[in-house]
Design a protein around this motif. Structure first.
Motif, mmCIF file in Angstrom:
data_model
loop_
_atom_site.group_PDB
_atom_site.id
_atom_site.type_symbol
_atom_site.label_atom_id
_atom_site.label_comp_id
_atom_site.label_asym_id
_atom_site.label_seq_id
_atom_site.Cartn_x
_atom_site.Cartn_y
_atom_site.Cartn_z
ATOM 1 N N VAL A 1 -6.392 17.916 10.659
ATOM 2 C CA VAL A 1 -7.629 18.696 10.852
ATOM 3 C C VAL A 1 -8.677 17.786 11.494
ATOM 4 O O VAL A 1 -9.051 16.763 10.918
ATOM 5 C CB VAL A 1 -8.174 19.223 9.499
ATOM 6 C CG1 VAL A 1 -9.475 19.997 9.710
ATOM 7 C CG2 VAL A 1 -7.132 20.081 8.808
ATOM 8 N N ALA B 1 -11.989 16.377 12.291
ATOM 9 C CA ALA B 1 -13.342 16.419 11.728
ATOM 10 C C ALA B 1 -14.356 15.899 12.744
ATOM 11 O O ALA B 1 -15.502 16.361 12.780
ATOM 12 C CB ALA B 1 -13.412 15.609 10.443
ATOM 13 N N GLY C 1 -19.526 21.612 7.292
ATOM 14 C CA GLY C 1 -18.193 21.276 7.795
ATOM 15 C C GLY C 1 -18.174 20.801 9.236
ATOM 16 O O GLY C 1 -17.110 20.616 9.822
ATOM 17 N N THR D 1 -18.668 12.974 7.477
ATOM 18 C CA THR D 1 -17.543 12.192 8.005
ATOM 19 C C THR D 1 -18.042 11.134 8.987
ATOM 20 O O THR D 1 -17.553 10.004 9.003
ATOM 21 C CB THR D 1 -16.515 13.121 8.691
ATOM 22 O OG1 THR D 1 -16.090 14.096 7.745
ATOM 23 C CG2 THR D 1 -15.321 12.346 9.202
ATOM 24 N N GLN E 1 -14.392 5.391 5.692
ATOM 25 C CA GLN E 1 -13.180 6.009 6.233
ATOM 26 C C GLN E 1 -12.800 5.235 7.491
ATOM 27 O O GLN E 1 -13.682 4.853 8.263
ATOM 28 C CB GLN E 1 -13.447 7.476 6.625
ATOM 29 C CG GLN E 1 -13.669 8.405 5.467
ATOM 30 C CD GLN E 1 -12.364 8.801 4.778
ATOM 31 O OE1 GLN E 1 -11.266 8.476 5.225
ATOM 32 N NE2 GLN E 1 -12.497 9.504 3.666
ATOM 33 N N GLN F 1 -23.868 12.214 -0.360
ATOM 34 C CA GLN F 1 -24.224 13.617 -0.590
ATOM 35 C C GLN F 1 -24.177 13.903 -2.094
ATOM 36 O O GLN F 1 -25.028 14.580 -2.638
ATOM 37 C CB GLN F 1 -23.251 14.509 0.179
ATOM 38 C CG GLN F 1 -23.731 15.913 0.370
ATOM 39 C CD GLN F 1 -22.890 16.650 1.429
ATOM 40 O OE1 GLN F 1 -22.118 16.040 2.162
ATOM 41 N NE2 GLN F 1 -23.051 17.946 1.483
ATOM 42 N N GLU G 1 -28.302 14.109 3.064
ATOM 43 C CA GLU G 1 -28.996 15.198 2.374
ATOM 44 C C GLU G 1 -29.910 14.710 1.243
ATOM 45 O O GLU G 1 -29.735 15.076 0.077
ATOM 46 C CB GLU G 1 -27.976 16.226 1.852
ATOM 47 C CG GLU G 1 -27.135 16.794 2.990
ATOM 48 C CD GLU G 1 -26.469 18.114 2.653
ATOM 49 O OE1 GLU G 1 -26.883 18.758 1.674
ATOM 50 O OE2 GLU G 1 -25.551 18.493 3.376
ATOM 51 N N HIS H 1 -30.307 19.642 5.554
ATOM 52 C CA HIS H 1 -30.351 21.067 5.888
ATOM 53 C C HIS H 1 -31.781 21.592 5.881
ATOM 54 O O HIS H 1 -32.030 22.709 6.319
ATOM 55 C CB HIS H 1 -29.476 21.874 4.921
ATOM 56 C CG HIS H 1 -28.010 21.684 5.179
ATOM 57 N ND1 HIS H 1 -27.395 22.117 6.325
ATOM 58 C CD2 HIS H 1 -27.034 21.082 4.455
ATOM 59 C CE1 HIS H 1 -26.105 21.805 6.299
ATOM 60 N NE2 HIS H 1 -25.865 21.168 5.173
HETATM 61 N N1 LIG Z 1 -11.685 13.523 2.518
HETATM 62 C C1 LIG Z 1 -11.370 14.585 3.268
HETATM 63 N N2 LIG Z 1 -10.092 15.042 3.338
HETATM 64 C C2 LIG Z 1 -9.765 16.095 4.103
HETATM 65 N N3 LIG Z 1 -10.643 16.788 4.850
HETATM 66 C C3 LIG Z 1 -11.922 16.402 4.826
HETATM 67 C C4 LIG Z 1 -12.355 15.289 4.037
HETATM 68 N N4 LIG Z 1 -13.705 15.129 4.221
HETATM 69 C C5 LIG Z 1 -14.069 16.096 5.082
HETATM 70 N N5 LIG Z 1 -13.015 16.859 5.438
HETATM 71 C C6 LIG Z 1 -13.059 17.991 6.406
HETATM 72 O O1 LIG Z 1 -13.657 17.517 7.599
HETATM 73 C C7 LIG Z 1 -14.560 18.483 8.137
HETATM 74 C C8 LIG Z 1 -15.965 17.889 8.203
HETATM 75 O O2 LIG Z 1 -16.465 17.717 6.865
HETATM 76 P P1 LIG Z 1 -17.815 16.981 6.530
HETATM 77 O O3 LIG Z 1 -17.862 16.825 5.054
HETATM 78 O O4 LIG Z 1 -17.937 15.762 7.352
HETATM 79 O O5 LIG Z 1 -18.888 18.065 7.015
HETATM 80 P P2 LIG Z 1 -20.460 18.110 6.808
HETATM 81 O O6 LIG Z 1 -21.047 18.386 8.151
HETATM 82 O O7 LIG Z 1 -20.920 16.914 6.068
HETATM 83 O O8 LIG Z 1 -20.635 19.432 5.912
HETATM 84 P P3 LIG Z 1 -21.730 19.788 4.764
HETATM 85 O O9 LIG Z 1 -22.973 20.224 5.495
HETATM 86 O O10 LIG Z 1 -21.092 20.932 4.037
HETATM 87 O O11 LIG Z 1 -21.918 18.574 3.914
HETATM 88 C C9 LIG Z 1 -14.440 19.710 7.245
HETATM 89 O O12 LIG Z 1 -13.490 20.561 7.822
HETATM 90 C C10 LIG Z 1 -13.936 19.150 5.927
HETATM 91 O O13 LIG Z 1 -13.194 20.105 5.231
#
Ligand SMILES: Nc1ncnc2c1ncn2[C@@H]1O[C@H](COP(=O)(O)OP(=O)(O)OP(=O)(O)O)[C@@H](O)[C@H]1O
Ligand SMILES: [Mg+2]
Length: 265
Positions: free
Chosen positions: A17, A19, A40, A45, A54, A86, A178, A210
């Motif tokens: 997937v 990211a 998401g 990430t 990571q 977060q 956040e 947000h």
């Molecule tokens: N440790 C992980 N293992 C698998 N997938 C992950 C992991 N961390 C994030 N993801 C996936 O990577 C994508 C980005 O997630 P991320 O947490 O970076 O988004 P975000 O912009 O911080 O969202 P939010 O505003 O909800 O915090 C999403 O599809 C999430 O499901």
């Protein structure tokens, strides 16, 4: 002026997937930069990949001109790049002062033996860190609670404590994931002032939030992520009137509640 951080072409996939797909950002020293985007979209990430929590699949990160490739997060933190998470990370069973001390830097260049024997130099360092913790308590205006357990704090106060912990070693750059989420509206102004105060000391901030109203008030530049890609970057004014942003982020209706995305003012 040289950027304090330059991240180029960051890619990250979790078991197939995607990211992050080739994200680049550049932060001028001492600036405040916002990172926004729908849930998401990859904001946390990107923090993880910048700070070494990571492993990146591709891309490079330079802190003050130094390549961070392969360095562990603790080392990167010592070089002056700190972050908050977060999900809150304070130790509820420790006092506020003890929490701050856990974030203090180990005495530089001291051997395990000198730590064990508590040489005068080690004791002087400990004293220094204690003073620093007390100064930090003043700064986050929680001195009266120095000896209280962190678990007894309100959510907003815990956020302030976490900010204090991230500042114990005077970083060059602080990444905040956040900082306002879940914080009582009455504390939001105080927290905003605390962030501006930190920035006035020359510490650059990269903020995921947000609360767009706040973001547009304090950031000089804003990056917008959508589905792991950089959609737009610019000044708050440019971003606020960008059609793609309005469509991708602000104009979206929540599929469950039918609510419109957060307004900008
Ligand atoms: N440790 C992980 N293992 C698998 N997938 C992950 C992991 N961390 C994030 N993801 C996936 O990577 C994508 C980005 O997630 P991320 O947490 O970076 O988004 P975000 O912009 O911080 O969202 P939010 O505003 O909800 O915090 C999403 O599809 C999430 O499901
Ligand atoms: Mg996130």
């Amino acid at each position: 002026m040289n950027p304090v951080l330059k991240a180029s072409g960051i890619c990250k996939a979790y078991r197939g997937v995607v990211a992050l797909d080739g994200v680049s950002i550049e932060l001028p020293a001492g600036s405040i930069t916002g990172l926004i985007g729908p849930n998401g979209s990859g904001k946390s990430t990107l923090f993880d990949c910048i700070c070494g929590f990571q492993a990146r699949d591709a891309g490079s990160v330079m802190l003050d001109g130094q390549d961070l490739a392969g360095l562990p997060p603790q080392r990167i933190a010592r070089m002056g790049l700190r972050r908050t998470f977060q999900q809150l990370r304070v130790f509820p069973e420790l006092t506020l002062r003890q929490n701050l001390l856990t974030a203090a830097q180990a005495a530089p260049g001291f051997s395990y033996l000198s730590e064990l024997l508590r040489t005068p130099a080690v004791r002087a360092h400990e004293r220094q860190m204690m003073e620093r913790a007390d100064a930090m308590l003043e700064e986050i205006q929680l001195t009266r609670l120095a000896g209280a357990l962190a678990g007894s704090l309100s959510y907003g106060q815990k956020k302030l404590l976490e900010l204090g912990m991230a500042l114990m070693n005077e970083p060059k750059l602080l990444l905040l994931d956040e900082p306002m989420a879940g914080v009582n509206p009455t504390l939001v102004e105080g927290l905003k002032e605390a962030l501006l105060q930190v920035n006035r000391r020359g510490i650059a901030l990269l903020i995921v939030e947000h609360n767009l109203k706040l973001m547009f008030e304090i950031a000089q530049r804003i990056y917008v992520l959508e589905q792991g890609r950089l959609l737009v970057q610019g000044t708050p004014e440019e971003v606020a009137r960008d059609e793609r942003v309005i469509e991708a982020y602000l104009g979206r209706r929540d599929p469950v509640t039918g609510e419109q995305g957060a307004p900008l003012d």
